[in-house]
Scaffold this active site. Structure first.
Site, PDB file in Angstrom:
ATOM      1  N   LEU A 144       0.906  -0.962   0.022  1.00 51.60           N
ATOM      2  CA  LEU A 144      -0.214   0.238   0.108  1.00 51.60           C
ATOM      3  C   LEU A 144       1.389   1.658  -0.372  1.00 51.60           C
ATOM      4  CD1 LEU A 144      -2.845  -0.806   2.035  1.00 51.60           C
ATOM      5  CD2 LEU A 144      -2.870  -0.942  -0.275  1.00 51.60           C
ATOM      6  N   ASP A 145       0.383   2.067  -0.485  1.00 46.97           N
ATOM      7  CA  ASP A 145       0.945   3.513  -0.420  1.00 46.97           C
ATOM      8  C   ASP A 145       1.638   3.931   0.587  1.00 46.97           C
ATOM      9  OD1 ASP A 145       1.169   3.589  -2.972  1.00 46.97           O
ATOM     10  OD2 ASP A 145      -0.271   4.998  -3.800  1.00 46.97           O
ATOM     11  N   LYS A 146       2.564   4.628   1.186  1.00 48.74           N
ATOM     12  CA  LYS A 146       2.704   5.554   2.700  1.00 48.74           C
ATOM     13  C   LYS A 146       1.641   5.594   3.099  1.00 48.74           C
ATOM     14  CE  LYS A 146       5.289   8.835   4.554  1.00 48.74           C
ATOM     15  NZ  LYS A 146       7.191   9.675   4.282  1.00 48.74           N
TER      16      LYS A 146
END
Length: 329
Positions: A144-146
């Site tokens: 998942l993105d940050k």
């Protein structure tokens, strides 16, 4: 099928009937988790990719029923170190665990982020993690993105990793995201079909481009909230930043998204009072209001379908509550 004739990992792929002809480096990049075209080409040059028992070039065009054997290079010792970082663990057994990733946490160590990542926390928590991915990504099957929150499945063993990765590759994993986005939708449900690739203007960004990879996102509006909407999203493909770029492409960027236009009230066509309210809400969330709410898959141990759900994070709940929306779970 995973072979283990020596201490190096081998991946055996049979090209299915009906598969379109394409270059083998392109095909393997699409089929092998976290593979890049450069790495695949290097492996082909080093003789680590055999088709029907023979060495080939990167330009080789695959055919149905081709037998492809990929030998992965010897892994190097991992430099990622265990760190006592709090984790929200939703479920855990001998094969895997489900974590609810917090905003601001990078999934795995990389340039500029060698500590404080999910991997560092997992290494502290778990005695064993799968080793099929890159050495700095033990256990990581997907990411998942940050600043995207939500559920991730982590593999503890190589067997469970391979089993889960196959489901991701075949796109049979159930993934549902909830997002708060700018504007009101004319169509309450639909499908966004637009190829995605690296932006020519900024290589750190993803953009809709003809030359990009095929990407499809399904959406359904859960609630219209004045100048915002709460939407449910399903991924038919799994491209980098897919949801964020697709929503911005149709004029509904994710609220708070600093990369794809989500911090500009210009998207909403607001009047004076709405503009001030939007500015106040943006102060409550410095990130994109995007949450991976549900994940479902065939369990590698029991071979039964399992589904896990999560509540929305507090920052998204607070925004929805300001509109007296009662379904913020």
């Amino acid at each position: 099928m995973i072979d283990g004739e020596d201490d190096r990992q081998k991946i055996h792929i049979i090209v299915p009937p009906g598969e379109h002809r394409k270059r083998i480096d392109v095909y393997l990049t699409q089929r092998i988790l976290n593979a890049t075209r450069n790495k695949v080409q290097s492996g082909i040059e080093d003789g680590l990719v055999l088709v029907n028992g023979k060495k080939i070039k990167s330009s080789y065009q695959i055919n149905p029923n081709d037998s492809i054997l990929v030998t992965l290079p010897h892994p190097e010792a991992s430099d990622a170190l265990p760190e006592n970082i709090p984790l929200t663990i939703v479920y855990e057994d001998d094969s895997l665990l489900i974590v609810n990733k917090a905003a601001g946490m990078v999934t795995h160590p990389a340039y500029g982020n060698y500590t404080g990542t999910l991997v560092n926390a997992l290494l502290y928590h778990c005695n064993t993690l799968s080793s099929l991915n890159a050495v700095m990504r033990p256990g990581i099957v997907h990411r998942l993105d940050k600043d995207t929150t939500g559920l991730m499945v982590i593999a503890k063993t190589d067997e469970s990793h391979a089993f889960l990765a196959k489901q991701f590759s075949k796109r049979t994993i159930e993934r549902e995201y909830w997002a708060i986005v700018w504007g009101e939708f004319e169509q309450k449900k639909g499908e966004i079909d637009a190829n995605l690739g690296r932006s020519k203007k900024d290589r750190k960004k993803i953009a809709v481009t003809k030359e990009g990879k095929h990407a499809v996102t399904e959406y359904k509006v859960i609630a219209s909230l004045d100048f915002l909407s709460l939407v449910r999203l399903h991924l038919k493909t799994g491209r980098t930043h897919q949801i964020r770029v697709h929503l911005a492409h149709i004029g509904h960027p994710v609220f708070g998204d600093p990369t794809y236009g989500g911090r500009s009230s210009a998207w909403g066509g607001l009047d004076g009072s709405q503009t001030q309210r939007a500015a106040n809400l943006l102060k409550k969330i410095p990130r994109q209001a995007l949450h991976a709410k549900t994940i479902g898959f065939i369990h590698p141990g029991t071979k039964e379908f399992v589904r896990f759900d999560s509540e929305l994070p507090e920052d998204m709940k607070e925004i929805l509550s300001s509109f007296n929306f009662s379904g913020a779970k």
